[in-house]
Design a protein around this motif. Structure first.
Motif, PDB file in Angstrom:
ATOM      1  N   HIS A  94      -4.349   0.557   6.398  1.00  0.00           N
ATOM      2  CA  HIS A  94      -4.417   0.649   4.471  1.00  0.00           C
ATOM      3  C   HIS A  94      -5.870   0.367   3.954  1.00  0.00           C
ATOM      4  CE1 HIS A  94      -2.697   1.141  -0.365  1.00  0.00           C
ATOM      5  NE2 HIS A  94      -3.633   3.013   0.855  1.00  0.00           N
ATOM      6  N   ARG A  95      -6.188  -0.973   4.558  1.00  0.00           N
ATOM      7  CA  ARG A  95      -7.067  -1.330   3.635  1.00  0.00           C
ATOM      8  C   ARG A  95      -7.856  -0.953   4.443  1.00  0.00           C
ATOM      9  NH1 ARG A  95      -3.776  -5.834   4.281  1.00  0.00           N
ATOM     10  NH2 ARG A  95      -4.677  -6.793   5.953  1.00  0.00           N
ATOM     11  N   HIS A  96      -7.749  -0.699   5.692  1.00  0.00           N
ATOM     12  CA  HIS A  96      -9.418   0.018   6.374  1.00  0.00           C
ATOM     13  C   HIS A  96      -9.527   1.536   5.954  1.00  0.00           C
ATOM     14  CE1 HIS A  96     -11.376   1.082   9.868  1.00  0.00           C
ATOM     15  NE2 HIS A  96     -11.357   2.116  10.025  1.00  0.00           N
ATOM     16  N   HIS A  97      -8.487   2.183   5.478  1.00  0.00           N
ATOM     17  CA  HIS A  97      -9.101   3.102   4.851  1.00  0.00           C
ATOM     18  C   HIS A  97      -9.954   3.425   3.035  1.00  0.00           C
ATOM     19  CE1 HIS A  97      -7.946   5.837   8.266  1.00  0.00           C
ATOM     20  NE2 HIS A  97      -6.869   5.685   8.169  1.00  0.00           N
ATOM     21  N   GLY A  98      -9.038   2.024   2.843  1.00  0.00           N
ATOM     22  CA  GLY A  98     -10.129   1.381   1.257  1.00  0.00           C
ATOM     23  C   GLY A  98      -8.759   1.459   0.541  1.00  0.00           C
ATOM     24  N   GLY A  99      -7.485   0.967   1.037  1.00  0.00           N
ATOM     25  CA  GLY A  99      -6.099   0.783  -0.050  1.00  0.00           C
ATOM     26  C   GLY A  99      -6.363  -0.430  -0.287  1.00  0.00           C
ATOM     27  N   GLN A 100      -5.172  -0.846  -0.983  1.00  0.00           N
ATOM     28  CA  GLN A 100      -5.020  -2.165  -1.300  1.00  0.00           C
ATOM     29  C   GLN A 100      -3.779  -2.440  -1.826  1.00  0.00           C
ATOM     30  OE1 GLN A 100      -6.865  -2.924  -4.853  1.00  0.00           O
ATOM     31  NE2 GLN A 100      -8.883  -2.657  -4.059  1.00  0.00           N
ATOM     32  N   ALA A 101      -2.790  -1.695  -0.909  1.00  0.00           N
ATOM     33  CA  ALA A 101      -0.960  -2.618  -1.101  1.00  0.00           C
ATOM     34  C   ALA A 101      -0.417  -3.174  -0.261  1.00  0.00           C
ATOM     35  CB  ALA A 101      -0.432  -1.198  -0.211  1.00  0.00           C
ATOM     36  N   THR A 102       0.265  -4.320  -1.276  1.00  0.00           N
ATOM     37  CA  THR A 102       0.556  -5.496  -0.750  1.00  0.00           C
ATOM     38  C   THR A 102       2.462  -5.573  -0.151  1.00  0.00           C
ATOM     39  OG1 THR A 102       0.424  -6.424  -2.458  1.00  0.00           O
ATOM     40  CG2 THR A 102      -1.267  -6.693  -1.640  1.00  0.00           C
ATOM     41  N   SER A 103       2.984  -4.269  -0.578  1.00  0.00           N
ATOM     42  CA  SER A 103       4.604  -4.098   0.099  1.00  0.00           C
ATOM     43  C   SER A 103       4.330  -3.068  -0.183  1.00  0.00           C
ATOM     44  CB  SER A 103       5.124  -4.758  -2.431  1.00  0.00           C
ATOM     45  OG  SER A 103       4.316  -3.641  -2.779  1.00  0.00           O
ATOM     46  N   ILE A 104       5.675  -2.555   0.708  1.00  0.00           N
ATOM     47  CA  ILE A 104       6.198  -1.050   1.264  1.00  0.00           C
ATOM     48  C   ILE A 104       6.135  -0.566  -0.365  1.00  0.00           C
ATOM     49  CG2 ILE A 104       7.946   0.220   1.655  1.00  0.00           C
ATOM     50  CD1 ILE A 104       6.449  -1.159   4.384  1.00  0.00           C
ATOM     51  N   GLY A 105       6.869  -0.962  -1.743  1.00  0.00           N
ATOM     52  CA  GLY A 105       6.751  -0.304  -2.986  1.00  0.00           C
ATOM     53  C   GLY A 105       5.697   0.331  -3.197  1.00  0.00           C
ATOM     54  N   GLU A 106       4.340  -0.180  -3.345  1.00  0.00           N
ATOM     55  CA  GLU A 106       3.194  -0.300  -3.721  1.00  0.00           C
ATOM     56  C   GLU A 106       2.724   1.371  -2.572  1.00  0.00           C
ATOM     57  OE1 GLU A 106       0.559  -3.580  -3.383  1.00  0.00           O
ATOM     58  OE2 GLU A 106       1.628  -4.448  -5.389  1.00  0.00           O
ATOM     59  N   PHE A 107       2.844   1.180  -1.147  1.00  0.00           N
ATOM     60  CA  PHE A 107       2.002   1.768  -0.522  1.00  0.00           C
ATOM     61  C   PHE A 107       2.458   3.430  -0.819  1.00  0.00           C
ATOM     62  CE2 PHE A 107       2.660   4.435   3.332  1.00  0.00           C
ATOM     63  CZ  PHE A 107       0.987   3.883   4.005  1.00  0.00           C
ATOM     64  N   VAL A 108       4.380   2.625  -0.723  1.00  0.00           N
ATOM     65  CA  VAL A 108       4.714   4.100  -1.053  1.00  0.00           C
ATOM     66  C   VAL A 108       4.330   4.648  -2.735  1.00  0.00           C
ATOM     67  CG1 VAL A 108       7.253   5.488  -1.848  1.00  0.00           C
ATOM     68  CG2 VAL A 108       6.572   3.848   0.294  1.00  0.00           C
ATOM     69  N   ALA A 109       4.564   4.281  -3.305  1.00  0.00           N
ATOM     70  CA  ALA A 109       3.686   4.788  -4.512  1.00  0.00           C
ATOM     71  C   ALA A 109       2.800   5.841  -4.795  1.00  0.00           C
ATOM     72  CB  ALA A 109       3.624   3.770  -6.105  1.00  0.00           C
ATOM     73  N   ALA A 110       1.415   4.815  -3.732  1.00  0.00           N
ATOM     74  CA  ALA A 110      -0.128   4.709  -3.436  1.00  0.00           C
ATOM     75  C   ALA A 110       0.045   6.494  -3.004  1.00  0.00           C
ATOM     76  CB  ALA A 110      -1.018   4.473  -2.835  1.00  0.00           C
ATOM     77  N   LEU A 111       1.493   7.026  -1.870  1.00  0.00           N
ATOM     78  CA  LEU A 111       1.402   8.247  -1.701  1.00  0.00           C
ATOM     79  C   LEU A 111       2.100   9.331  -2.054  1.00  0.00           C
ATOM     80  CD1 LEU A 111       3.763   7.448   1.979  1.00  0.00           C
ATOM     81  CD2 LEU A 111       1.376   8.661   1.612  1.00  0.00           C
ATOM     82  N   GLU A 112       2.896   8.656  -2.901  1.00  0.00           N
ATOM     83  CA  GLU A 112       3.201   9.945  -3.849  1.00  0.00           C
ATOM     84  C   GLU A 112       2.244  10.328  -5.200  1.00  0.00           C
ATOM     85  OE1 GLU A 112       6.997   7.691  -5.630  1.00  0.00           O
ATOM     86  OE2 GLU A 112       8.070   8.688  -3.919  1.00  0.00           O
ATOM     87  N   ALA A 113       1.041   9.502  -5.452  1.00  0.00           N
ATOM     88  CA  ALA A 113       0.256   9.660  -6.444  1.00  0.00           C
ATOM     89  C   ALA A 113      -1.325  10.062  -4.893  1.00  0.00           C
ATOM     90  CB  ALA A 113      -0.368   8.454  -6.819  1.00  0.00           C
TER      91      ALA A 113
END
Length: 212
Positions: A94-113
């Motif tokens: 995720h960081r490689h692609h420019g994301g910043q999630a540090t928890s599964i909840g944050e990653f799922v929220a980013a997906l849904e957004a």
């Protein structure tokens, strides 16, 4: 009376799931516990396949590539399924692609957004998972593969991509197992451990009590 024992968390998940779905005892099932590490086990006719020394089912250690996404120097074998789809690998990608999630909840929220970095990460993750599943199918030929653990919800999010990758890495006409996510959630290992202790502490010799 023995009040404590050691058990693999993936095995405990399988025991919990089998107790909640007794019909699965008749199936050949593979369980994958998706977390920082990737655990696994196979169940045949309701019995866990333990192997010669009890360590069968370390499916996360299967080599599926040359270099994974996890940080080098950890306990993960580079190039293994775990190094591509484990929690650390997910966040590193995720960081490689420019994301910043540090928890599964944050990653799922980013997906849904609709975040592009999360979408690309899920695509990578699903492709590698499907590739690993193809190896499992080729070796164990399960009727069903059950996912559990904190990362398991991503299987639902990326199911189409996981299935496409699985199909692409198998010979045409190969059996495609049912893919399901356990309903027990993160508590599955604890439930399984409690069930094992319950069985050990309260089991009785039916032949002794009731005769042959």
């Amino acid at each position: 009376v023995e009040l404590a024992r050691l058990e693999n968390d993936a095995n405990a998940c399988a025991i919990a799931d089998l107790r909640m779905a007794p019909q699965a005892n008749k199936l050949n099932v593979v369980y994958l516990l998706l977390d920082t590490g990737i655990g696994g086990c196979a169940v045949v006719g309701g019995e866990l396949v333990r192997g010669h020394t009890g360590y069968a089912g370390e499916l996360g250690h299967m080599i599926v590539g040359d270099r994974g996404y996890s940080t080098p120097g950890g306990a993960t074998v580079d190039g293994s399924l775990e190094s591509y789809i484990g929690r650390r690998a997910l966040f590193a990608r995720h960081r490689h692609h420019g994301g910043q999630a540090t928890s599964i909840g944050e990653f799922v929220a980013a997906l849904e957004a609709g975040e592009p970095a999360a979408g690309k990460t899920l695509s990578d993750w699903a492709h590698r998972l499907g590739r690993g599943l193809a190896t499992i199918v080729g070796v164990l030929n399960p009727e069903r593969i059950v996912f559990t653990g904190p990362i398991a919800p991503l299987v639902t999010q990326g199911e189409a991509a996981v299935r496409a990758s699985l199909d692409a890495h198998l010979l045409p006409g190969s059996h495609l197992p049912e893919l399901t996510v356990s309903r027990l959630g993160r508590e599955a290992p604890a439930i399984g451990a409690a069930l094992m202790l319950q069985r050990d502490l309260f089991a009785f010799d039916q032949e002794l009590l009731f005769g042959a």
